[in-house]
Structures are given as structure tokens and as C-alpha cells.
Design a protein around this motif. Structure first.
Motif, PDB file in Angstrom:
ATOM      1  N   GLN A 160       0.967  -1.336   0.045  1.00 30.71           N
ATOM      2  CA  GLN A 160       0.003  -0.027  -0.071  1.00 30.71           C
ATOM      3  C   GLN A 160       0.839   1.052   0.075  1.00 30.71           C
ATOM      4  O   GLN A 160       0.745   2.230  -0.925  1.00 30.71           O
ATOM      5  CB  GLN A 160      -0.894   0.012   1.199  1.00 30.71           C
ATOM      6  CG  GLN A 160      -2.250   0.732   1.266  1.00 30.71           C
ATOM      7  CD  GLN A 160      -3.041   0.801   2.510  1.00 30.71           C
ATOM      8  OE1 GLN A 160      -3.046  -0.359   2.932  1.00 30.71           O
ATOM      9  NE2 GLN A 160      -3.726   1.547   2.793  1.00 30.71           N
ATOM     10  N   LYS A 199      -3.914   6.957   9.808  1.00 30.77           N
ATOM     11  CA  LYS A 199      -5.221   6.805  10.128  1.00 30.77           C
ATOM     12  C   LYS A 199      -5.908   5.366   9.831  1.00 30.77           C
ATOM     13  O   LYS A 199      -6.880   5.141  10.644  1.00 30.77           O
ATOM     14  CB  LYS A 199      -5.976   7.819   9.046  1.00 30.77           C
ATOM     15  CG  LYS A 199      -5.833   9.389   9.277  1.00 30.77           C
ATOM     16  CD  LYS A 199      -7.182  10.135   9.002  1.00 30.77           C
ATOM     17  CE  LYS A 199      -6.894  11.490   9.428  1.00 30.77           C
ATOM     18  NZ  LYS A 199      -7.491  12.629   8.481  1.00 30.77           N
ATOM     19  N   GLN A 200      -5.277   4.845   9.040  1.00 31.95           N
ATOM     20  CA  GLN A 200      -5.469   3.354   9.209  1.00 31.95           C
ATOM     21  C   GLN A 200      -5.174   2.183   9.794  1.00 31.95           C
ATOM     22  O   GLN A 200      -5.921   1.415  10.254  1.00 31.95           O
ATOM     23  CB  GLN A 200      -5.537   2.830   7.685  1.00 31.95           C
ATOM     24  CG  GLN A 200      -6.042   1.478   7.137  1.00 31.95           C
ATOM     25  CD  GLN A 200      -6.165   1.260   5.790  1.00 31.95           C
ATOM     26  OE1 GLN A 200      -5.599   1.827   4.964  1.00 31.95           O
ATOM     27  NE2 GLN A 200      -6.867  -0.012   5.164  1.00 31.95           N
TER      28      GLN A 200
ATOM     29  N   MET B 196      -9.053   2.075   3.805  1.00 38.28           N
ATOM     30  CA  MET B 196      -8.354   3.003   3.396  1.00 38.28           C
ATOM     31  C   MET B 196      -8.924   4.493   3.228  1.00 38.28           C
ATOM     32  O   MET B 196      -8.642   5.339   3.887  1.00 38.28           O
ATOM     33  CB  MET B 196      -7.450   2.651   2.393  1.00 38.28           C
ATOM     34  CG  MET B 196      -6.472   3.799   1.837  1.00 38.28           C
ATOM     35  SD  MET B 196      -5.415   3.248   0.546  1.00 38.28           S
ATOM     36  CE  MET B 196      -6.568   3.328  -1.034  1.00 38.28           C
ATOM     37  N   LYS B 199     -11.257   5.809   6.444  1.00 37.27           N
ATOM     38  CA  LYS B 199     -10.657   6.095   7.450  1.00 37.27           C
ATOM     39  C   LYS B 199      -9.876   7.352   7.303  1.00 37.27           C
ATOM     40  O   LYS B 199      -9.706   8.315   8.008  1.00 37.27           O
ATOM     41  CB  LYS B 199      -9.543   5.270   7.925  1.00 37.27           C
ATOM     42  CG  LYS B 199     -10.204   3.834   8.796  1.00 37.27           C
ATOM     43  CD  LYS B 199      -9.349   3.307   9.584  1.00 37.27           C
ATOM     44  CE  LYS B 199     -10.366   2.190  10.558  1.00 37.27           C
ATOM     45  NZ  LYS B 199      -9.477   0.960  11.013  1.00 37.27           N
ATOM     46  N   GLN B 200      -9.436   7.392   5.812  1.00 40.55           N
ATOM     47  CA  GLN B 200      -8.523   8.773   5.685  1.00 40.55           C
ATOM     48  C   GLN B 200      -9.539   9.936   5.380  1.00 40.55           C
ATOM     49  O   GLN B 200      -9.102  10.929   5.582  1.00 40.55           O
ATOM     50  CB  GLN B 200      -7.507   8.499   4.421  1.00 40.55           C
ATOM     51  CG  GLN B 200      -6.667   9.711   4.604  1.00 40.55           C
ATOM     52  CD  GLN B 200      -5.475   9.150   3.583  1.00 40.55           C
ATOM     53  OE1 GLN B 200      -5.348   7.910   2.935  1.00 40.55           O
ATOM     54  NE2 GLN B 200      -4.593  10.049   3.465  1.00 40.55           N
ATOM     55  N   TYR B 201     -10.732   9.475   4.636  1.00 42.16           N
ATOM     56  CA  TYR B 201     -11.248  10.801   4.123  1.00 42.16           C
ATOM     57  C   TYR B 201     -12.810  10.842   4.705  1.00 42.16           C
ATOM     58  O   TYR B 201     -13.523  11.504   4.100  1.00 42.16           O
ATOM     59  CB  TYR B 201     -11.472  10.465   2.543  1.00 42.16           C
ATOM     60  CG  TYR B 201      -9.927  10.812   2.008  1.00 42.16           C
ATOM     61  CD1 TYR B 201      -9.286  11.846   1.991  1.00 42.16           C
ATOM     62  CD2 TYR B 201      -9.327   9.526   1.589  1.00 42.16           C
ATOM     63  CE1 TYR B 201      -8.241  11.890   1.363  1.00 42.16           C
ATOM     64  CE2 TYR B 201      -8.174   9.694   1.077  1.00 42.16           C
ATOM     65  CZ  TYR B 201      -7.460  10.715   0.854  1.00 42.16           C
ATOM     66  OH  TYR B 201      -6.214  10.900   0.130  1.00 42.16           O
TER      67      TYR B 201
END
Lengths: 202, 202
Positions: A160, A199-200, B196, B199-201
Motif C-alpha cells: 500500500q 489513520k488506517q 483506507m 478512514k482517511q477521508y
DNA sequence: TGTAAACTACACTAACTAGTTTACATCTGG
DNA sequence: CCAGATGTAAACTAGTTAGTGTAGTTTACA
């Protein structure tokens, strides 16, 4: 061991290697011609064959030389006393630096161009190439072991992490000959990747 | 317009196209030879030239045929009444399906193999190819406009989203001829990508 | 200045390439 | 059953390729 300067023979050999890598980069193995290589090196074709017994041998010698150039991957250790954000930022920058190193993309292009049509001939080169990612795996493994990142294993994290960087700084340069993104864009990418991991996985 | 079956001429033509695409995929444009194509199609070389005036023309015809095969990208609209996770999951699966469609990777391989050594000759093919991503951009733009995702614009989101999928389902298959990951692995990838983005956006 | 190693130009082989020509064969519609 | 379209093999042009052989020249160095 002659400590002198460089013998004429050594100079000629260097010229041949230099010319050949340009030709191989421009045209790939099959389409590059020994005549053109000799011409570019400003050397007679016979001299090329005096240094290298065949086109294959010349190609391998160059591949070897290129691969050695890339063996500078120092491993950054995970540090519990430094913020994740700061360490991840360093990792991204380190990765970008590697990808933008002079010769890295060119080497990768040669290898991949050949790999597309005969995957078996360069397995070892490919595996050498992907070793580039092992220090990253080390760092992530340590971070997971230390409980700083929550994940089963580092595999998907590494993919990733590198995937996003390569989407901007590797594939477009390799295939379309695009230039690297601007520094501002690089900063944006760095920030996005760091944020993505934090964040993940925390 | 003969509705009959297929004229002999049409059968021969199809055999030539089929053989030529195999040869171009195996060796690339320059290294594929008209003699080998004729041999593989079980057709005389003259017949090849009766159907296609030149190697270039044959190549273009095949490229066109391949490109047309890929024009099936329907746009999924953003829906405020369905969960983000569910919609993102569908998007990932849609993308994976596209990448694993029979012929997609092979077509991409031919195009990219040529692009590596002469980027200018296939700009249009490349742009056609990257249109594949525009429905994704639409969905993300709508999601951002609706306030479901927090981001300035969709560009980096689309890249991030596709980069991870391609790292597993495109580049390894294209370059090393690897098979697609197992269904279990695909599920894991899907879950990771969805997580992903969320959680990020959000 | 002499010698040996390295380089040079150039001609050559044998194989391969895209594309054409020729003279003949075969399929298909009416 | 035949005329016309289509396909056939094989030879040919003109060019490129990897690699070799030769005969002569340059260079380094003692």
C-alpha cells in the motif's frame, strides 16, 4: 594492480559499456545493434568483440554493473522515541529519493522491457530489484511488533505504501517518460501517504 | 451484406488477426515477423498482404479491435442512500473485474511494450486506456460534492484507490505474467482499500 | 628504437526482415 | 459446370543483423 591512470584498453571498454547502455535503454536488447553500439562508442566493431564475446555477454555485463549501482539501500530502524509521522515522512522521502536516483528508472526500464517478452531470462534481476523493498518491510515489522501500528503482518502495508508512491514517481516516468512531480506535489504526496498509514493502522 | 455464415475470406482474415495478436503479444511490433504470423495463421504470406497492406496497417487494425473491446466502462453514480462501504466495495470489485477481463492485460502489455521505446506513437492509445478511470473520478467527485468524503479534489483519491489495486492485480500480471490473486486475497485487498478511503477521508 | 598488445577498417558469411512478383490452384455463386 | 474471385508456394529484391577473418596501424613501455 596498476595505480597509474587508465590504460587505453580500460578507456575503450568504458566507452563501449556507456554506449551499449544507451543503446539498450533506447531500443531494448534485440533491437539494439552491435554496429550502432560500436559507432556510438567511437570504436571499431572488432574491439567490441575483443572485450565482450557476444551481445548476450555485453548485455549481462551491463546489467550486472547497473544492479550493483543500486545496492545502497540502508535500513532505517524503527524508533519508539520518535513520532510515527516523522519517521513515516522520512521513509517516504527515502523511497522517493531512491526512485529518483539517476539511473534507477533507466535500469528499471531496461529490465522491465525485457521482462515483458521473456520473463524467465531476468528472474534474478527482478528479485534483486525487489530487494529494494525489504528495509521497508523491516521497519514496518518492527513498528507492528512494538505495537505502534496495528496489523497482522507488514505485507499489505508495504504494498500500500509503495503503491501510491510508485503511482506518482515510478510508473509514469518508466512508461511515459514523464518528469518527476514538482516539489509541492511531492510534499502533498508525502503527506497523503503518511496520513493514510496513520489513520488506517493506529 | 451476406448474412450467410462466414466467407472463406472472412475466415482467413480472422485467422490472421488472431495469429498476429499472439505474435505481437509475444514479441512486440518490431520483432514479430510477417512470415511467422502467416505461418501461425496457416495462411500464405501473400494472403496476409491481400488483407492488410503493411505490417503497420495490420498492427493498427489489431490495436483498434483491442481498444474497442475495452469500451465497456459504465459509470456507477454516487448514491446518498447507500452506505459508503457498500458502494466502495462495489467500486473495487468493478475495477478488479475490469483488470481481470480476458484480453485487458494482454492489450495493456502490447501497448506498454511499445510505449517504453517510442512513447509518442501511442499517445492516443494511452489516453484511451486511461479513460478507464474517468467513471471512478466521477463517483469520487460526486461523493465529495455530497459531503460524504472530505477532500479538496478527487485526483489523489483516484490515484490512491487504483494504485493499491493495480499493485496486486495489474503490474505483476503485466510484467511477470503472474496469475491473479486468489479470491481470499482479493477479498482482503478489497477490504483494505475500502477501509483506507473511509478512514482517511471521512 | 624495438616489441607486443591493443585497436583499426573492411570484407565476408549466413541468417533474417518487409514486401513483391509470378504462375498456378481452388473455392463459390449463378 | 464454368468464370471470377481468392488463396497458394516459392523465388526474388533490397536491406539489416551477429559474428569472424585479415591485414595493417597505433600505443605503451622497456
Amino acid at each position: 594492480m596498476k595505480e597509474k591512470k587508465l590504460t587505453r584498453s580500460e578507456l575503450k571498454r568504458a566507452a563501449i559499456v556507456e554506449a551499449a547502455s544507451v543503446e539498450f535503454q533506447n531500443k531494448g536488447f534485440s533491437l539494439a545493434s552491435m554496429d550502432d553500439i560500436a559507432k556510438r562508442a567511437d570504436v571499431s566493431k572488432r574491439t567490441v568483440y575483443n572485450h565482450f564475446p557476444s551481445k548476450e555477454a555485453l548485455f549481462s555485463a551491463i546489467m550486472l554493473e547497473m544492479m550493483e549501482m543500486l545496492c545502497a539501500f540502508e535500513s532505517l530502524p524503527f524508533r519508539a522515541d520518535e513520532s510515527l509521522a516523522s519517521q513515516l515522512t522520512q521513509l517516504v522521502q527515502h523511497e522517493i529519493q531512491l526512485l529518483s536516483a539517476k539511473g534507477f528508472i533507466d535500469t528499471a526500464r531496461v529490465i522491465i522491457a525485457e521482462a515483458i517478452h521473456k520473463p524467465e531470462l531476468i528472474q534474478d534481476a527482478m528479485s534483486e530489484f525487489s530487494k529494494q523493498e525489504s528495509p521497508l518491510a523491516n521497519w514496518f515489522n518492527q513498528a507492528i511488533a512494538a505495537g505502534a501500528l496495528k496489523a497482522k503482518d507488514s505485507e499489505i502495508l508495504v504494498v500500500q505504501f509503495t503503491a501510491v508512491i510508485k503511482a506518482y514517481c515510478f510508473w509514469p516516468q518508466l512508461i511515459q517518460g514523464e518528469p518527476l512531480p514538482s516539489q509541492a506535489k511531492l510534499d502533498e504526496i508525502t503527506q497523503t501517504v503518511v496520513e493514510m498509514i496513520i489513520k488506517q493502522y493506529t
